[in-house]
Design a protein around this motif. Sequence first.
Motif, PDB file in Angstrom:
ATOM      1  N   THR A   1     -31.147  -4.897 -17.375  1.00 49.39           N
ATOM      2  CA  THR A   1     -30.090  -5.596 -18.096  1.00 49.39           C
ATOM      3  C   THR A   1     -30.689  -6.508 -19.163  1.00 49.39           C
ATOM      4  OG1 THR A   1     -28.581  -5.532 -16.204  1.00 49.39           O
ATOM      5  CG2 THR A   1     -28.170  -7.214 -17.862  1.00 49.39           C
ATOM      6  N   GLY A   2     -31.727  -7.256 -18.779  1.00 56.45           N
ATOM      7  CA  GLY A   2     -32.384  -8.145 -19.726  1.00 56.45           C
ATOM      8  C   GLY A   2     -33.144  -7.366 -20.786  1.00 56.45           C
ATOM      9  N   TYR A   3     -33.182  -7.927 -21.988  1.00 56.75           N
ATOM     10  CA  TYR A   3     -33.896  -7.251 -23.079  1.00 56.75           C
ATOM     11  C   TYR A   3     -34.734  -8.241 -23.886  1.00 56.75           C
ATOM     12  CZ  TYR A   3     -29.560  -8.808 -25.392  1.00 56.75           C
ATOM     13  OH  TYR A   3     -28.488  -9.550 -25.839  1.00 56.75           O
ATOM     14  N   ASP A   4     -35.194  -9.298 -23.213  1.00 54.98           N
ATOM     15  CA  ASP A   4     -36.028 -10.289 -23.875  1.00 54.98           C
ATOM     16  C   ASP A   4     -37.395  -9.737 -24.264  1.00 54.98           C
ATOM     17  OD1 ASP A   4     -35.784 -10.771 -20.761  1.00 54.98           O
ATOM     18  OD2 ASP A   4     -37.874 -11.188 -21.286  1.00 54.98           O
ATOM     19  N   ASN A   5     -37.774  -8.581 -23.717  1.00 48.65           N
ATOM     20  CA  ASN A   5     -39.071  -7.977 -24.034  1.00 48.65           C
ATOM     21  C   ASN A   5     -39.009  -7.042 -25.239  1.00 48.65           C
ATOM     22  OD1 ASN A   5     -37.436  -6.325 -22.358  1.00 48.65           O
ATOM     23  ND2 ASN A   5     -39.170  -5.019 -21.868  1.00 48.65           N
ATOM     24  N   VAL A   6     -37.838  -6.924 -25.874  1.00 47.93           N
ATOM     25  CA  VAL A   6     -37.683  -6.051 -27.037  1.00 47.93           C
ATOM     26  C   VAL A   6     -37.177  -6.877 -28.223  1.00 47.93           C
ATOM     27  CG1 VAL A   6     -36.526  -4.017 -27.994  1.00 47.93           C
ATOM     28  CG2 VAL A   6     -37.158  -4.063 -25.581  1.00 47.93           C
ATOM     29  N   ASN A   7     -37.824  -6.721 -29.365  1.00 49.73           N
ATOM     30  CA  ASN A   7     -37.370  -7.404 -30.575  1.00 49.73           C
ATOM     31  C   ASN A   7     -36.236  -6.583 -31.192  1.00 49.73           C
ATOM     32  OD1 ASN A   7     -37.078  -8.435 -33.279  1.00 49.73           O
ATOM     33  ND2 ASN A   7     -39.075  -9.399 -33.053  1.00 49.73           N
ATOM     34  N   ILE A   8     -35.021  -6.960 -30.860  1.00 48.22           N
ATOM     35  CA  ILE A   8     -33.844  -6.189 -31.270  1.00 48.22           C
ATOM     36  C   ILE A   8     -33.684  -6.192 -32.797  1.00 48.22           C
ATOM     37  CG2 ILE A   8     -31.334  -5.983 -31.083  1.00 48.22           C
ATOM     38  CD1 ILE A   8     -32.837  -5.216 -28.543  1.00 48.22           C
ATOM     39  N   ASN A   9     -33.944  -7.312 -33.425  1.00 49.77           N
ATOM     40  CA  ASN A   9     -33.819  -7.380 -34.882  1.00 49.77           C
ATOM     41  C   ASN A   9     -34.761  -6.401 -35.580  1.00 49.77           C
ATOM     42  OD1 ASN A   9     -31.756  -9.253 -34.994  1.00 49.77           O
ATOM     43  ND2 ASN A   9     -33.118 -11.004 -35.159  1.00 49.77           N
ATOM     44  N   THR A  10     -36.001  -6.336 -35.088  1.00 50.85           N
ATOM     45  CA  THR A  10     -36.957  -5.390 -35.668  1.00 50.85           C
ATOM     46  C   THR A  10     -36.509  -3.955 -35.445  1.00 50.85           C
ATOM     47  OG1 THR A  10     -38.821  -6.921 -35.392  1.00 50.85           O
ATOM     48  CG2 THR A  10     -39.351  -4.586 -35.620  1.00 50.85           C
ATOM     49  N   ALA A  11     -36.016  -3.665 -34.243  1.00 55.02           N
ATOM     50  CA  ALA A  11     -35.524  -2.318 -33.944  1.00 55.02           C
ATOM     51  C   ALA A  11     -34.397  -1.933 -34.894  1.00 55.02           C
ATOM     52  CB  ALA A  11     -35.046  -2.241 -32.496  1.00 55.02           C
ATOM     53  N   LYS A  12     -33.508  -2.877 -35.141  1.00 52.01           N
ATOM     54  CA  LYS A  12     -32.390  -2.643 -36.063  1.00 52.01           C
ATOM     55  C   LYS A  12     -32.900  -2.318 -37.464  1.00 52.01           C
ATOM     56  CE  LYS A  12     -28.055  -3.048 -37.614  1.00 52.01           C
ATOM     57  NZ  LYS A  12     -26.944  -2.164 -37.241  1.00 52.01           N
ATOM     58  N   LYS A  13     -33.861  -3.110 -37.932  1.00 47.94           N
ATOM     59  CA  LYS A  13     -34.417  -2.892 -39.268  1.00 47.94           C
ATOM     60  C   LYS A  13     -35.113  -1.538 -39.376  1.00 47.94           C
ATOM     61  CE  LYS A  13     -35.153  -7.832 -40.124  1.00 47.94           C
ATOM     62  NZ  LYS A  13     -36.173  -8.910 -40.199  1.00 47.94           N
ATOM     63  N   LEU A  14     -35.762  -1.120 -38.295  1.00 49.24           N
ATOM     64  CA  LEU A  14     -36.504   0.142 -38.303  1.00 49.24           C
ATOM     65  C   LEU A  14     -35.614   1.359 -38.059  1.00 49.24           C
ATOM     66  CD1 LEU A  14     -39.638  -0.976 -36.241  1.00 49.24           C
ATOM     67  CD2 LEU A  14     -39.545  -0.537 -38.706  1.00 49.24           C
ATOM     68  N   GLY A  15     -34.366   1.100 -37.665  1.00 48.87           N
ATOM     69  CA  GLY A  15     -33.457   2.206 -37.374  1.00 48.87           C
ATOM     70  C   GLY A  15     -33.663   2.817 -36.007  1.00 48.87           C
TER      71      GLY A  15
END
Length: 334
Positions: free
Chosen positions: A76-90
Amino acid sequence: MKILIYSAKDFEIPFLEKANNEEHQVKYIPERLTPKTAALALGFDAISIFSADNGSSMVLERLKDFGVKYIALRSTGYDNVNINTAKKLGIKVANTAGYSPQTIAEHAIALLLALNRKLISSNHQVSNYNFSLSNLVGLDINKKTVGIIGTGRIGKAIARIMHGFNCEIIGNDINEDKELEHEYKVTYTDLEHLCKQSDIIFLSAPLNSQTHHLIDKDRIKHMKKEVILINIARGALVHTQDLLQALVSKRIAGYGTDVYEHESGIFFYDHSENKPEDKILQQLIDLPTVFLTPHQAFATKEALTILAEITFYNINCWQQNESGKNELTLELVR
């Protein structure tokens, strides 16, 4: 779709296999996702990772170069993933939100009861034929004041259980739950008041920049000396060295936790033949007022079944060019 499952545990693979139902081409590896192991994802459309895996910006950029388009979290937690970077990278990312809050809540109560009633010490004594009760005196949970920091799905399940113990419940969350207020008489308050009033405190908040080291020496000084702190969320919600100092000086009574601030690379693996050189962890293990479990709260058959089903639900949505209800990268970059 070709999928690489990082941090695959022997006990979870059968559940994942059943949920996949031979739909996708899946490879399971025990290695964690790190900057070094990111290259193993070359040729895969999607990967699935767990809470101990590294989803930092650097790793995500490497995954993008290797052709990975999707990341399915088995947590459930996603503190180990940089969501903003993932968004930028598609790169699309989804978690397994709310896969089994009752399972996690039940483990939190188990930590509380085992610590309060000194069940580990009792078991050790009995195994040595020591039947003395001198060091086994606990407290009634009945009518105690319980503070819950984070009243989302897990916090709500904890409140429901503790209401059954006839406890007075106070909560702290940026979103106040009206159902909790009505059904279980939960009173919302600020953190300082919660710390001052609570006999038992549960941590069930997500880890982010606002909650990192939420419990430190400044917060601990407001707590009762008899307080028991239970952490079912993330280790870094607690400043571990400050907590150890409070436990050693008997500033607080006990700490039950299923997580550890520096658990990455340690938890989920057998280190019995090669113990990690971690003095802080050793102190936690040695203290009789600490009950530490190895991030096992999710480990029930029911929870693993749901977790696997949601993981492949997310993947199936992507295969059908749909955005599922758990997709995190639909949010605007902040």
